[in-house]
Write a protein that holds these residues in place. Structure first.
Motif, mmCIF file in Angstrom:
data_model
loop_
_atom_site.group_PDB
_atom_site.id
_atom_site.type_symbol
_atom_site.label_atom_id
_atom_site.label_comp_id
_atom_site.label_asym_id
_atom_site.label_seq_id
_atom_site.Cartn_x
_atom_site.Cartn_y
_atom_site.Cartn_z
ATOM 1 N N LEU A 177 0.782 -1.250 0.000
ATOM 2 C CA LEU A 177 0.000 0.000 0.000
ATOM 3 C C LEU A 177 0.815 1.303 0.000
ATOM 4 O O LEU A 177 0.512 2.229 -0.747
ATOM 5 N N SER A 178 1.851 1.360 0.844
ATOM 6 C CA SER A 178 2.589 2.625 0.949
ATOM 7 C C SER A 178 3.292 2.944 -0.381
ATOM 8 O O SER A 178 3.421 4.111 -0.754
ATOM 9 N N GLN A 179 3.721 1.888 -1.089
ATOM 10 C CA GLN A 179 4.333 2.110 -2.419
ATOM 11 C C GLN A 179 3.298 2.654 -3.391
ATOM 12 O O GLN A 179 3.580 3.517 -4.200
ATOM 13 N N TRP A 180 2.087 2.073 -3.329
ATOM 14 C CA TRP A 180 1.048 2.486 -4.273
ATOM 15 C C TRP A 180 0.762 3.976 -4.126
ATOM 16 O O TRP A 180 0.578 4.695 -5.108
ATOM 17 N N VAL A 181 0.681 4.407 -2.846
ATOM 18 C CA VAL A 181 0.345 5.800 -2.568
ATOM 19 C C VAL A 181 1.367 6.732 -3.229
ATOM 20 O O VAL A 181 1.003 7.722 -3.864
ATOM 21 N N ASP A 182 2.634 6.381 -3.134
ATOM 22 C CA ASP A 182 3.677 7.220 -3.754
ATOM 23 C C ASP A 182 3.609 7.166 -5.276
ATOM 24 O O ASP A 182 3.791 8.179 -5.954
ATOM 25 N N LEU A 183 3.368 5.968 -5.812
ATOM 26 C CA LEU A 183 3.437 5.791 -7.270
ATOM 27 C C LEU A 183 2.257 6.415 -8.016
ATOM 28 O O LEU A 183 2.370 6.737 -9.196
ATOM 29 N N GLN A 184 1.103 6.554 -7.330
ATOM 30 C CA GLN A 184 -0.108 6.995 -8.027
ATOM 31 C C GLN A 184 0.029 8.384 -8.661
ATOM 32 O O GLN A 184 -0.696 8.715 -9.586
ATOM 33 N N HIS A 185 0.990 9.186 -8.156
ATOM 34 C CA HIS A 185 1.090 10.554 -8.671
ATOM 35 C C HIS A 185 1.623 10.614 -10.096
ATOM 36 O O HIS A 185 1.299 11.533 -10.837
ATOM 37 N N ASP A 186 2.454 9.638 -10.472
ATOM 38 C CA ASP A 186 2.985 9.712 -11.838
ATOM 39 C C ASP A 186 2.791 8.410 -12.616
ATOM 40 O O ASP A 186 3.599 8.070 -13.489
ATOM 41 N N HIS A 187 1.736 7.667 -12.256
ATOM 42 C CA HIS A 187 1.409 6.445 -13.004
ATOM 43 C C HIS A 187 -0.097 6.369 -13.244
ATOM 44 O O HIS A 187 -0.877 6.912 -12.454
ATOM 45 N N ALA B 134 -3.577 -13.225 -14.922
ATOM 46 C CA ALA B 134 -4.650 -12.619 -15.723
ATOM 47 C C ALA B 134 -4.951 -11.211 -15.224
ATOM 48 O O ALA B 134 -5.111 -10.280 -16.025
ATOM 49 N N ASP B 135 -5.002 -11.037 -13.901
ATOM 50 C CA ASP B 135 -5.264 -9.695 -13.335
ATOM 51 C C ASP B 135 -4.276 -8.685 -13.923
ATOM 52 O O ASP B 135 -4.645 -7.585 -14.334
ATOM 53 N N ILE B 136 -3.016 -9.086 -13.907
ATOM 54 C CA ILE B 136 -1.940 -8.164 -14.312
ATOM 55 C C ILE B 136 -1.975 -7.911 -15.823
ATOM 56 O O ILE B 136 -1.893 -6.771 -16.286
ATOM 57 N N LEU B 137 -2.124 -8.992 -16.595
ATOM 58 C CA LEU B 137 -1.980 -8.872 -18.055
ATOM 59 C C LEU B 137 -3.164 -8.166 -18.716
ATOM 60 O O LEU B 137 -3.023 -7.594 -19.793
ATOM 61 N N LEU B 138 -4.327 -8.204 -18.055
ATOM 62 C CA LEU B 138 -5.533 -7.588 -18.634
ATOM 63 C C LEU B 138 -5.437 -6.080 -18.805
ATOM 64 O O LEU B 138 -6.226 -5.484 -19.522
ATOM 65 N N TYR B 139 -4.516 -5.439 -18.093
ATOM 66 C CA TYR B 139 -4.483 -3.970 -18.098
ATOM 67 C C TYR B 139 -3.212 -3.413 -18.729
ATOM 68 O O TYR B 139 -2.846 -2.276 -18.459
ATOM 69 N N ASN B 140 -2.531 -4.216 -19.533
ATOM 70 C CA ASN B 140 -1.274 -3.749 -20.169
ATOM 71 C C ASN B 140 -0.340 -3.164 -19.107
ATOM 72 O O ASN B 140 0.256 -2.095 -19.296
ATOM 73 N N THR B 141 -0.235 -3.875 -18.002
ATOM 74 C CA THR B 141 0.519 -3.375 -16.850
ATOM 75 C C THR B 141 2.020 -3.337 -17.136
ATOM 76 O O THR B 141 2.573 -4.303 -17.670
ATOM 77 N N ASP B 142 2.661 -2.222 -16.751
ATOM 78 C CA ASP B 142 4.121 -2.154 -16.823
ATOM 79 C C ASP B 142 4.734 -2.656 -15.519
ATOM 80 O O ASP B 142 5.730 -3.370 -15.533
ATOM 81 N N THR B 143 4.151 -2.221 -14.392
ATOM 82 C CA THR B 143 4.811 -2.425 -13.106
ATOM 83 C C THR B 143 3.816 -2.927 -12.070
ATOM 84 O O THR B 143 2.688 -2.430 -11.986
ATOM 85 N N VAL B 144 4.274 -3.894 -11.273
ATOM 86 C CA VAL B 144 3.410 -4.483 -10.243
ATOM 87 C C VAL B 144 4.079 -4.272 -8.874
ATOM 88 O O VAL B 144 4.989 -5.013 -8.503
ATOM 89 N N PRO B 145 3.658 -3.260 -8.123
ATOM 90 C CA PRO B 145 4.280 -3.026 -6.811
ATOM 91 C C PRO B 145 3.728 -3.995 -5.767
ATOM 92 O O PRO B 145 2.544 -3.958 -5.426
ATOM 93 N N VAL B 146 4.595 -4.859 -5.267
ATOM 94 C CA VAL B 146 4.179 -5.907 -4.313
ATOM 95 C C VAL B 146 5.286 -6.133 -3.283
ATOM 96 O O VAL B 146 6.418 -5.678 -3.455
ATOM 97 N N GLY B 147 4.933 -6.895 -2.246
ATOM 98 C CA GLY B 147 5.925 -7.353 -1.287
ATOM 99 C C GLY B 147 6.724 -8.510 -1.869
ATOM 100 O O GLY B 147 6.351 -9.083 -2.910
ATOM 101 N N HIS B 148 7.813 -8.857 -1.198
ATOM 102 C CA HIS B 148 8.740 -9.857 -1.712
ATOM 103 C C HIS B 148 8.070 -11.218 -1.957
ATOM 104 O O HIS B 148 8.402 -11.932 -2.910
#
Ligand code: TYM
Length: 323
Positions: A23-33, A132-146
């Protein structure tokens, strides 16, 4: 603008690990993604769920996204089961690109299945739905835990295989793992990652009261030494607590080590308890601002925004297959 996609299972309260790792990564990334965040409820049902609890958890997780700082004006928040293309694409990938041996190698499956008497086929197949979740949206980056790295790598492999066999279709995604906080360890057993399923004293829930969180931190397992030093191999408990404090106070671990040179573990833990309590109070205060109705409206709005994106990618996949 690059697209990020990520999600969390609605299987109970979020904990500090989910917050730091994802979550904390998502919050930072949302401004320029171009940012898409999903409540992955079809993943939750891979293990038995109580109907009412699941419904409440879906709303609670979406509310946590908002309380953490995901701004619905900047990011899309939606519920996985509202978009039928997720399960359709998962089936297609099952048949075209995924192999039994891919799934047999998944460490999370081995771990989760060992806790079930007769695990569902869905639990085994779960990484394909995640792909499928990831590929359906032409995703470049998936911010997740290890712990999700292996699953994102599978999504990459499946995309490459499909593109090779049926022609260029999917964008190849990459995982984004933060350097600190991608693997927060359990408080009572710092040799294993923090997890909702291990037990009460293992994790700090984002809904814990400051008093409860303080008790858990004061009881956290450390070692018989007295030095506050980052050394995950020999001092996993202290290292984990240093990581938590460094993220919460936005300070370098090296600086914290210096600051606590002459302090005992009790004083160190009390400082962490204070920082965690402040964080929790602030988070819980923000969560109160969103009623169930508001959350459901935001999810419905998110559904409308992602529907055409998912439909476009699935239509392309079907064409490539001659369906
Ligand atoms: P889930 O719901 O188990 O966890 C949600 C996110 O929290 C991270 N996380 C942690 N990070 C640091 N330390 C920890 N102790 C810790 N525990 C959990 C996870 O890495 C994850 O980022 N399969 C996924 C959900 C999912 C998904 C997706 C994610 C489904 N489809 C598509 C990204 C993209 C899961 O079960 O996460």
């Amino acid at each position: 603008m690059k697209t990020i996609f990520s999600g969390i299972k609605p299987t109970g309260d979020l904990h500090l690990g989910n917050y730091f790792g994802a979550l904390s990564q998502w919050v930072d990334l949302q401004h320029d993604h171009h940012s898409i965040f999903c409540v992955v409820d079809y993943h939750a049902i891979t293990v038995p769920q109580d109907k009412k609890a699941l419904h409440n958890n879906i709303i609670a997780i979406a509310r946590s996204y908002l309380a953490a700082g995901i701004d619905p004006k900047k990011s899309i928040i939606f519920r996985q089961s509202d978009i039928k293309e997720h399960t359709e694409l998962a089936w297609i990938l099952n048949c075209t690109s995924a192999r039994m041996s891919d799934l047999e190698n998944m460490t999370q499956y081995k771990d989760a299945a060992s806790k079930q008497i007769n695990p569902s086929v869905g639990l085994f197949d779960y990484p394909i739905l995640m792909a499928a979740d990831i590929l359906l949206y032409n995703t470049d980056t998936v911010p997740v835990g290890h712990d999700q790295l292996q699953h994102v790598e599978l999504a990459r492999d499946l995309a490459k295989r499909f593109n090779h066999d049926y022609g260029e279709t999917f964008k190849i995604p990459s995982a984004l793992i933060r350097s600190e906080g991608s693997r927060i360890m359990g408080l009572d057993d710092p040799t294993k990652k923090m997890s909702k399923s291990i037990g009460e004293n293992n994790c700090i829930s984002l809904n814990d009261s400051p008093e409860v969180a303080t008790k858990k931190i004061m009881r956290a397992a450390t070692d018989s030494d007295t030095v506050i030093k980052y050394d995950p191999a020999n001092k996993p408990g202290i290292s984990n607590l240093l990581t938590i404090l460094s993220i919460l106070e936005n300070k370098k671990i090296k600086d914290l080590e210096k600051e606590f040179t002459d302090c005992g573990y009790g004083q160190f833990k009390q400082r962490i308890a204070n920082s965690v309590s402040k964080f929790l109070t602030n988070f819980q205060e923000k969560a109160k601002h969103y009623s169930d109705e508001q959350v459901l409206t935001i999810l419905a709005d998110g559904q409308k925004q992602v529907e055409p994106l998912a439909a476009t990618v699935l239509a392309k996949v079907r064409t490539q297959l001659g369906l």
